[in-house]
Design a protein around this motif. Structure first.
Motif, mmCIF file in Angstrom:
data_model
loop_
_atom_site.group_PDB
_atom_site.id
_atom_site.type_symbol
_atom_site.label_atom_id
_atom_site.label_comp_id
_atom_site.label_asym_id
_atom_site.label_seq_id
_atom_site.Cartn_x
_atom_site.Cartn_y
_atom_site.Cartn_z
ATOM 1 N N VAL A 1 0.820 -1.164 -0.102
ATOM 2 C CA VAL A 1 0.100 -0.073 -0.074
ATOM 3 C C VAL A 1 0.845 1.367 0.022
ATOM 4 O O VAL A 1 1.917 1.352 0.707
ATOM 5 N N LEU A 2 0.823 2.109 -0.844
ATOM 6 C CA LEU A 2 1.454 3.362 -0.972
ATOM 7 C C LEU A 2 0.545 4.415 -0.447
ATOM 8 O O LEU A 2 -0.629 4.737 -0.861
ATOM 9 N N LEU A 3 1.011 5.204 0.389
ATOM 10 C CA LEU A 3 0.246 6.401 0.923
ATOM 11 C C LEU A 3 0.792 7.612 0.844
ATOM 12 O O LEU A 3 2.151 7.908 1.330
ATOM 13 N N VAL A 4 0.565 8.417 -0.070
ATOM 14 C CA VAL A 4 1.324 9.914 -0.475
ATOM 15 C C VAL A 4 0.240 10.912 0.123
ATOM 16 O O VAL A 4 -0.774 11.086 -0.421
ATOM 17 N N PRO A 5 0.553 11.995 1.017
ATOM 18 C CA PRO A 5 -0.098 12.997 1.130
ATOM 19 C C PRO A 5 -0.699 14.111 0.008
ATOM 20 O O PRO A 5 0.137 14.055 -0.815
ATOM 21 N N GLY B 1 4.830 9.251 -25.753
ATOM 22 C CA GLY B 1 6.332 8.519 -26.045
ATOM 23 C C GLY B 1 6.869 7.658 -25.223
ATOM 24 O O GLY B 1 7.950 6.923 -25.456
ATOM 25 N N HIS B 2 6.493 7.599 -23.611
ATOM 26 C CA HIS B 2 7.076 6.538 -22.837
ATOM 27 C C HIS B 2 6.120 6.405 -21.615
ATOM 28 O O HIS B 2 5.347 7.492 -21.150
ATOM 29 N N LEU B 3 6.209 5.479 -21.028
ATOM 30 C CA LEU B 3 5.312 5.001 -19.773
ATOM 31 C C LEU B 3 6.201 4.266 -18.786
ATOM 32 O O LEU B 3 7.346 3.529 -18.856
ATOM 33 N N SER B 4 6.142 4.916 -17.559
ATOM 34 C CA SER B 4 7.146 4.342 -16.478
ATOM 35 C C SER B 4 6.340 4.080 -15.171
ATOM 36 O O SER B 4 5.148 4.273 -15.103
ATOM 37 N N SER B 5 6.986 3.068 -14.341
ATOM 38 C CA SER B 5 6.350 2.750 -12.917
ATOM 39 C C SER B 5 6.010 3.772 -12.347
ATOM 40 O O SER B 5 6.728 5.031 -12.198
ATOM 41 N N PRO B 6 4.624 4.105 -11.619
ATOM 42 C CA PRO B 6 4.438 5.356 -10.830
ATOM 43 C C PRO B 6 4.925 5.177 -9.530
ATOM 44 O O PRO B 6 5.047 6.325 -8.782
ATOM 45 N N PHE B 7 5.864 4.386 -9.105
ATOM 46 C CA PHE B 7 6.482 4.137 -7.771
ATOM 47 C C PHE B 7 7.345 5.387 -7.734
ATOM 48 O O PHE B 7 8.079 5.969 -6.768
ATOM 49 N N LEU C 1 14.977 11.469 -25.622
ATOM 50 C CA LEU C 1 14.972 10.074 -25.733
ATOM 51 C C LEU C 1 16.186 9.452 -24.751
ATOM 52 O O LEU C 1 15.958 8.799 -24.169
ATOM 53 N N ALA C 2 17.263 10.106 -24.741
ATOM 54 C CA ALA C 2 18.167 9.478 -23.743
ATOM 55 C C ALA C 2 18.148 9.965 -22.329
ATOM 56 O O ALA C 2 17.880 9.187 -21.417
ATOM 57 N N ALA C 3 17.370 11.054 -22.137
ATOM 58 C CA ALA C 3 17.126 11.336 -20.836
ATOM 59 C C ALA C 3 15.625 10.548 -20.269
ATOM 60 O O ALA C 3 15.629 10.218 -18.973
ATOM 61 N N ASP C 4 14.750 10.082 -21.165
ATOM 62 C CA ASP C 4 13.586 9.546 -20.952
ATOM 63 C C ASP C 4 13.939 7.903 -20.492
ATOM 64 O O ASP C 4 13.627 7.179 -19.795
ATOM 65 N N HIS C 5 15.042 7.516 -21.370
ATOM 66 C CA HIS C 5 15.618 6.183 -20.991
ATOM 67 C C HIS C 5 16.239 6.150 -19.656
ATOM 68 O O HIS C 5 16.180 5.230 -18.862
ATOM 69 N N HIS C 6 16.955 7.065 -19.219
ATOM 70 C CA HIS C 6 17.445 7.492 -17.918
ATOM 71 C C HIS C 6 16.297 7.335 -16.903
ATOM 72 O O HIS C 6 16.334 6.668 -15.618
ATOM 73 N N VAL C 7 15.119 7.976 -17.215
ATOM 74 C CA VAL C 7 14.182 8.071 -16.215
ATOM 75 C C VAL C 7 13.441 6.820 -16.185
ATOM 76 O O VAL C 7 13.014 6.264 -14.954
ATOM 77 N N LEU C 8 13.514 5.952 -17.119
ATOM 78 C CA LEU C 8 12.672 4.697 -17.116
ATOM 79 C C LEU C 8 13.801 3.726 -16.372
ATOM 80 O O LEU C 8 13.206 2.767 -15.518
ATOM 81 N N ASP C 9 15.314 3.760 -16.318
ATOM 82 C CA ASP C 9 15.945 3.085 -15.682
ATOM 83 C C ASP C 9 15.976 3.361 -14.199
ATOM 84 O O ASP C 9 15.616 2.342 -13.388
ATOM 85 N N VAL C 10 15.441 4.603 -13.969
ATOM 86 C CA VAL C 10 15.353 4.903 -12.574
ATOM 87 C C VAL C 10 14.201 4.399 -12.019
ATOM 88 O O VAL C 10 14.181 3.736 -10.974
ATOM 89 N N SER C 11 13.404 4.526 -12.598
ATOM 90 C CA SER C 11 12.070 4.004 -12.141
ATOM 91 C C SER C 11 11.750 2.692 -12.081
ATOM 92 O O SER C 11 11.302 1.989 -11.112
ATOM 93 N N GLU C 12 12.586 1.935 -13.031
ATOM 94 C CA GLU C 12 12.627 0.362 -12.778
ATOM 95 C C GLU C 12 13.391 -0.287 -11.523
ATOM 96 O O GLU C 12 12.982 -0.990 -10.944
ATOM 97 N N LYS C 13 14.304 0.705 -11.085
ATOM 98 C CA LYS C 13 15.119 0.537 -10.038
ATOM 99 C C LYS C 13 14.271 0.584 -8.882
ATOM 100 O O LYS C 13 14.338 -0.106 -7.907
ATOM 101 N N ILE C 14 13.591 1.751 -8.889
ATOM 102 C CA ILE C 14 12.495 2.155 -7.581
ATOM 103 C C ILE C 14 11.456 1.020 -7.677
ATOM 104 O O ILE C 14 11.281 0.637 -6.614
ATOM 105 N N ASP C 15 10.954 0.911 -8.773
ATOM 106 C CA ASP C 15 9.839 -0.492 -8.718
ATOM 107 C C ASP C 15 10.654 -1.710 -8.163
ATOM 108 O O ASP C 15 9.827 -2.284 -7.374
ATOM 109 N N GLY C 16 11.614 -2.100 -8.616
ATOM 110 C CA GLY C 16 12.246 -3.341 -8.070
ATOM 111 C C GLY C 16 12.472 -3.150 -6.591
ATOM 112 O O GLY C 16 12.506 -4.037 -5.828
ATOM 113 N N MET C 17 13.109 -1.983 -5.908
ATOM 114 C CA MET C 17 12.987 -1.811 -4.644
ATOM 115 C C MET C 17 11.740 -2.221 -3.866
ATOM 116 O O MET C 17 11.594 -2.615 -2.774
#
Length: 496
Positions: A211-215, A290-296, A336-352
């Protein structure tokens, strides 16, 4: 082909509205088309990161966003009893606002739409773009009006910000490549009582899921509940998602969380996808188109706004006759390079997040991150480490034996929030060749403002800070040779 509009923006979500605002600030009146007949009131994406606040500050919007939102100063991981398992603070980030702003998406769109109106813009609603065809000198769009009539519009440039089901992307024969995570997630805006901190995003990791709770403002919360089990998924077939939220939280959290009402709810799957190309000819894709990433990670909305800012300043210079082709060509390369970086970070946080749930199930917890790792991840999550190094429109000229520190070419300029206006800024420190500065100021008048005494500058030399706040060129020292190299660099993508 004669054009009815210099620029058409398809979609009045955050990306489309911000692109239109930034174009309007630069004297370009874009035509904004939106299929919805009225603004929505859905919570959707809520996190506005520190790196995005810096861009909004340059647009005159940061104060309003901060005043309307809830500051989120840390990310926490809790157990089912709401005991603290781990924490990532944002206090040590080198930025003016070391926190995220939590604001419902509808309110963010409202702030942007009001700013657009102040600048003389308007959103045309209830209009569906059914198709578009690119020609040698423009793009032909066919529009379906709310009354059923059809019209056509000819535009010199089209910005596609119509979301994941983009007609623009279809017209470009592009697909969102990547993967979809297994499982179904509930998202909701809830009112109620909880003992969790209201200055943090709180991931509650339990054997039954997360459960994620964000104010949110007005003492409300954004919550994600997942992954839903088979029984919960089956209930979605005949019940509204709002009816599952309280029970879903109760099944996972044993601590004190009481849901009193559900203001908005939906179910969704988490995607990690990006198109191979963000641009084709006179068409450009922004945000979810152009891009979709994990909301985490809370980065999707932010990446969309950075897309919008990038295309806006480049299109404005192009339509004004001050850009060479290399400038617009750099949009796809950089974003495109920046968006790939964002997706990499998003995937890392989702994995955590998923690892935390697995640890709750097995009792085996992974080794904690080091302080340096937490700081690096926080900077990435907050979009403070985006770099355009390697772009064809960044460069440098260093004297013999010179080894300057950061920021380097393509990196974020730390003092960018204090730079006003829409031009490039030449930030000069220490001594500089007077004749070279005079020549630059005269030749690039209106395109480059020369400034001194800006926080974040190096002890000596010249930094060209682009309109997006990234370092375009570094010249150390700022002698005749360095400033001549800067002049030639500017001429590679700008027209005086």
């Amino acid at each position: 082909m004669g054009t009815d509009a210099e620029v058409v923006v398809v979609g009045a979500g955050p990306a489309g509205l911000y692109a239109a605002v930034e174009l309007a600030r630069r004297g370009v009146a874009a035509r904004v088309l939106e299929r919805l007949p009225a603004p929505h009131h859905q919570t959707r994406a809520t996190s506005i990161q520190p790196g995005t606040l810096e861009l909004l500050a340059c647009s005159g919007l940061a104060d309003e966003v901060r005043a309307a939102s809830v500051p989120v100063r840390r990310a926490r991981v809790l157990d089912a009893d709401l005991g603290l398992l781990g924490e990532m603070p944002y206090a040590d980030l080198d930025c003016p606002w070391p926190f995220q702003c939590s604001l419902p998406q509808w309110r963010t769109e409202q702030v942007l739409a009001e700013r657009l109106t102040q600048l003389g813009g308007v959103v045309e609603r209830g209009i569906v773009v059914s198709s578009m065809e690119e020609r040698d000198d423009g793009v032909l769009l066919r529009l379906e009006q709310a009354d059923g009539t059809s019209t056509a519009v000819e535009a010199a440039w089209v910005v596609g910000a119509g979301g994941a089901h983009s007609v623009m992307r279809t017209s470009m024969d592009e697909t969102l490549e990547g993967f979809t995570y297994p499982g179904t997630v509930l998202a909701a805006n809830i009112g109620g009582h909880s003992d969790v901190a209201r200055d943090a995003s709180n991931l509650v990791a339990t054997p039954g899921g997360f459960v994620l709770l964000v104010p949110l403002p007005d003492d409300r919360w954004l919550t994600f509940v997942g992954d839903l089990d088979d029984d919960e998924v089956a209930q979605l077939e005949h019940e509204d998602p709002s009816e599952l939220v309280a029970a879903g939280i109760g099944r996972r959290i044993t601590g004190d969380v009481t849901v009193k009402d559900v203001g908005w709810a939906t179910s969704f799957h988490i995607h990690q996808r990006v198109v191979p190309r963000l641009a084709e000819g006179r068409r450009f894709l922004l945000g979810d188109a152009g891009h979709l990433s994990s909301p985490f990670g809370g980065e999707g909305l932010n990446s969309a706004l950075h897309d919008a800012q990038d295309i806006a300043w480049k299109l404005a210079l192009t339509t004004g006759g001050h850009a060479r082709p290399a400038l617009l060509e750099s949009f796809e390369i950089e974003r495109l390079a920046a968006d790939h970086h964002v997706l990499d970070v998003s995937e890392k946080i989702d994995g955590m997040a998923r690892s935390a749930v697995e640890a709750a199930r097995t009792g085996i917890r992974p080794s904690p991150a080091t302080p340096a790792q937490r700081t690096a991840l926080a900077r990435s999550r907050c979009l403070l480490d985006i770099t355009y190094a390697g772009s064809p429109i960044v460069g440098e000229h260093l004297g013999p034996g010179v080894a300057p520190g950061p920021p380097g070419p393509g990196e974020r300029f730390p003092g960018r929030a204090a730079l006003t206006g829409t031009a490039h800024h030449l930030v000069v420190s220490g001594t500089a060749d007077p004749a070279g500065l005079e020549h630059l100021g005269r030749r690039w008048r209106g395109l480059v403002d020369v400034v001194r005494g800006v926080d974040g500058a190096a002890p000596s030399g010249a930094l060209l800070v682009r309109p997006d706040g990234h370092v375009g060129f570094r010249g150390v020292p700022a002698d005749a040779s360095g400033l001549a190299a800067l002049d030639a660099f500017l001429d590679s993508y700008l027209v005086p």
